[in-house]
Design an enzyme around this catalytic site. Structure first.
Site, PDB file in Angstrom:
ATOM      1  N   SER A   1       0.796  -1.103  -0.030  1.00  0.00           N
ATOM      2  CA  SER A   1       0.282   0.002  -0.146  1.00  0.00           C
ATOM      3  C   SER A   1       0.746   1.237  -0.046  1.00  0.00           C
ATOM      4  CB  SER A   1      -0.921   0.029   1.266  1.00  0.00           C
ATOM      5  OG  SER A   1      -1.574  -1.117   1.388  1.00  0.00           O
TER       6      SER A   1
HETATM    7  N1  SAH Z   1      -0.864  -5.014   4.225  1.00  0.00           N
HETATM    8  C1  SAH Z   1       0.224  -5.361   2.917  1.00  0.00           C
HETATM    9  C2  SAH Z   1      -0.546  -4.917   1.649  1.00  0.00           C
HETATM   10  C3  SAH Z   1      -1.880  -5.744   1.470  1.00  0.00           C
HETATM   11  S1  SAH Z   1      -2.154  -6.259  -0.077  1.00  0.00           S
HETATM   12  C4  SAH Z   1       1.347  -4.623   2.831  1.00  0.00           C
HETATM   13  O1  SAH Z   1       1.715  -3.680   3.565  1.00  0.00           O
HETATM   14  O2  SAH Z   1       1.953  -4.844   1.925  1.00  0.00           O
HETATM   15  C5  SAH Z   1      -3.454  -7.486   0.447  1.00  0.00           C
HETATM   16  C6  SAH Z   1      -3.175  -8.648   0.917  1.00  0.00           C
HETATM   17  O3  SAH Z   1      -4.256  -9.518   1.536  1.00  0.00           O
HETATM   18  C7  SAH Z   1      -2.752  -9.649  -0.331  1.00  0.00           C
HETATM   19  O4  SAH Z   1      -1.309  -9.953  -0.038  1.00  0.00           O
HETATM   20  C8  SAH Z   1      -3.629 -10.498  -0.398  1.00  0.00           C
HETATM   21  O5  SAH Z   1      -3.211 -11.993  -0.780  1.00  0.00           O
HETATM   22  C9  SAH Z   1      -4.114 -10.839   1.152  1.00  0.00           C
HETATM   23  N2  SAH Z   1      -5.449 -11.408   1.246  1.00  0.00           N
HETATM   24  C10 SAH Z   1      -6.675 -11.173   0.409  1.00  0.00           C
HETATM   25  N3  SAH Z   1      -7.807 -11.666   0.960  1.00  0.00           N
HETATM   26  C11 SAH Z   1      -7.206 -12.468   2.106  1.00  0.00           C
HETATM   27  C12 SAH Z   1      -7.779 -13.697   2.712  1.00  0.00           C
HETATM   28  N4  SAH Z   1      -9.070 -13.887   2.785  1.00  0.00           N
HETATM   29  N5  SAH Z   1      -7.095 -13.948   3.937  1.00  0.00           N
HETATM   30  C13 SAH Z   1      -5.580 -13.421   4.203  1.00  0.00           C
HETATM   31  N6  SAH Z   1      -5.103 -12.857   3.160  1.00  0.00           N
HETATM   32  C14 SAH Z   1      -5.956 -12.252   2.077  1.00  0.00           C
END
Ligand code: SAH
Length: 208
Positions: free
Chosen positions: A59
């Site tokens: 992000s």
């Molecule tokens: N916080 C992260 C950015 C998030 S991107 C950072 O600082 O880099 C969002 C992430 O959520 C992705 O890696 C995606 O694979 C994960 N995601 C999406 N749905 C999810 C779920 N149901 N359970 C766990 N992770 C999930």
């Protein structure tokens, strides 16, 4: 070189309204470049989201700072993060709370983030490769919960995993947009307040 850019970024975040100095110091302390693929590292301190592989993104620093600020963390808090991604948001949280439990559904990202947490000696992070929508039942209740993927709504299950007076910060899908929402659990009800429009990858079911 990176240091000058880092200082400029911190000033930019202040100008954008991030006022909590503990949040700003956490962003100053954690090396964002470690969480980014080599070919994008020269942009590590620009206020933009960047690709991290597996169709996911790290992000924008402003959004990481904003979500962290909205969580209103104390150093005795136990936090659940749903969507570890690169691990950057989690690393920031680890500087401000007692313990962070983080869940990622993409194995490759889970593995990579574990290595970075180890390298940076962030020993108060516990990670799991699973569908985060199931929560982390062995560790309930949490003081704070953060979703880092866009979600339709807060399920009753997750609602039941937060303490009273707890806070959930989540990008919620609404019509054709996504809005950052902060929920506070008060007398067993969620009281919500809307913040910025955001653009997150979707929360998906199951593991990958
Ligand atoms: N916080 C992260 C950015 C998030 S991107 C950072 O600082 O880099 C969002 C992430 O959520 C992705 O890696 C995606 O694979 C994960 N995601 C999406 N749905 C999810 C779920 N149901 N359970 C766990 N992770 C999930």
């Amino acid at each position: 070189m990176l240091d000058v850019r880092k200082i400029r970024l911190i000033l930019e975040l202040r100008e954008l309204g991030i006022a909590n100095s503990d949040v700003l110091s956490a962003l100053e302390t954690i090396p964002r470049e470690k969480f980014i693929p080599e070919n994008y590292r020269n942009q590590a301190y620009e206020n933009i989201a960047l690709p991290i592989g597996d169709n996911q993104t790290i992000s924008q620093p402003y959004i990481v700072a904003k979500m962290t600020e909205l969580l209103d963390l104390r150093n005795n808090h136990k936090v659940l993060e749903i969507g570890t991604g690169s691990g950057y948001q989690c690393a920031i949280l680890s500087k401000l709370a007692r313990r962070i439990y983080t869940i990622e559904r993409v194995k490759n990202l889970h593995d990579k983030s574990l290595n970075i947490f180890k390298e940076l000696k962030l020993t108060n992070i516990v990670s799991k490769y699973e569908d985060g929508n199931n929560g982390w039942v062995e560790q309930i209740p949490f003081d704070r919960i953060i979703f880092t993927a866009a979600t339709e709504n807060i399920s009753n299950k997750i609602f039941s995993h937060i303490k009273d007076d707890g806070i959930i910060v989540c990008p919620i899908v609404r019509d054709n947009r996504q809005v950052l929402i902060r929920y506070e659990k008060k007398n067993n009800k969620l009281v919500s307040k809307e913040f910025d429009d955001v653009l997150f990858v979707p929360n998906l079911k199951g593991i990958n």
